[in-house]
Design an enzyme around this catalytic site. Sequence first.
Site, mmCIF file in Angstrom:
data_model
loop_
_atom_site.group_PDB
_atom_site.id
_atom_site.type_symbol
_atom_site.label_atom_id
_atom_site.label_comp_id
_atom_site.label_asym_id
_atom_site.label_seq_id
_atom_site.Cartn_x
_atom_site.Cartn_y
_atom_site.Cartn_z
ATOM 1 N N HIS A 263 0.815 -1.209 0.000
ATOM 2 C CA HIS A 263 0.000 0.000 0.000
ATOM 3 C C HIS A 263 0.853 1.265 0.000
ATOM 4 C CE1 HIS A 263 -3.802 -2.194 1.691
ATOM 5 N NE2 HIS A 263 -3.367 -2.697 0.545
ATOM 6 N N GLU A 265 0.773 3.959 1.861
ATOM 7 C CA GLU A 265 1.268 4.372 3.174
ATOM 8 C C GLU A 265 2.466 3.523 3.605
ATOM 9 O OE1 GLU A 265 -3.271 4.811 3.085
ATOM 10 O OE2 GLU A 265 -1.748 3.432 2.335
ATOM 11 N N CYS A 291 -5.694 0.895 5.784
ATOM 12 C CA CYS A 291 -6.158 -0.410 6.242
ATOM 13 C C CYS A 291 -5.556 -0.698 7.618
ATOM 14 C CB CYS A 291 -5.757 -1.491 5.238
ATOM 15 S SG CYS A 291 -3.986 -1.864 5.232
ATOM 16 N N CYS A 294 -1.688 -1.065 7.609
ATOM 17 C CA CYS A 294 -1.058 0.254 7.486
ATOM 18 C C CYS A 294 -1.190 1.037 8.785
ATOM 19 C CB CYS A 294 -1.702 1.042 6.347
ATOM 20 S SG CYS A 294 -1.281 0.446 4.696
#
Length: 342
Positions: A263, A265, A291, A294
């Site tokens: 992801h 992040e 999520c 993360c």
Amino acid sequence: MIIGVTGFYGSGKDTVISYLQQQGFFQISLSDVIRDELKERNMPISRENEMRTGNELREKYGSAILAYRALKKMDWDKNWAVNSIRNPVEVEVLKEKKDFILIFVDAPIKERFKRVKERQRTGDLRTFEDFKKAEEKELHGTGSSQQLLAVKAMAEIVIRNDTTLEALQKKVDKFLLDIKKWPRFKRPTWDEYFIEITHAVAQRATCDRGKSGSVIVKDKRLLTTGYVGSAVGMPHCDEVGHLMHTVTYDDGSVHKHCVRTTHAEQNAILQAAKYGISINGATVYCKMTPCAVCAKMIINAGISRVVCERVYHGGKESENLFQKAGIKLEYIKKELQQYANQ
């Protein structure tokens, strides 16, 4: 800022453009693109040839070809005034630039014909009847041809030029003053500024479902960036398709997730780790609620604030984690992010 200037023949478009140039705007005309084409073809420059060649270019390369060619010539650190916009698709392309605004210059037809006769430009029509017939071709076209009435309907401002030059200039001055108060022309806040940067970062994303970008900032300084994509050297979603998993949550809701990627992040945090950049006490900007994985990385990295553009449909667990960890979570828009196979 990009100001598009269009209007009926003889309405005073060029006069408005000239005045904008006096205010520091750089001028570019879609008609100049056509005239360049006429020069390459060794054809005389006339209104009839410009109309015909413009329509030919739109038919061959698409209705937006003149706008695309004009945009390529622009330096983005300058203010621009764009002349001779005559097709709705040209407007749509220019409006992709969020700092674009379209104004339409209008005037009574007899006054416009009088101005055309007085200026005695090569190729101008000599009789009022010829003038009206030629204008009719510009008003109600279809497809790639000129469609001035449709363009007028897309204008955000209509300036009526039916009196003096001084009155016209005052109207332009008022317009320039008024638009500075419009929300999209106001100076962005720091959060809006960094969220906008995430949009640029996201263009490198290789999973089209979320198409996410993220940036980490401290003391208003950009530290690292990250976008959603596969691990280095691994195949991308754009190349081999998504790797979808279906997840059933405690509340009974079922959601699909692509698990091929790292992801945005996570990549921003990993970039900091790789290059030894401290992000303790920093702010992370995201497309939507991170999520749960993360969120845990954000907490452990020492990030103290999370700013999201929108809400992630599966972000409730992350919201709870941030609350328990004492991390500020803020949204630019408190609305659900929509994307494919949600």
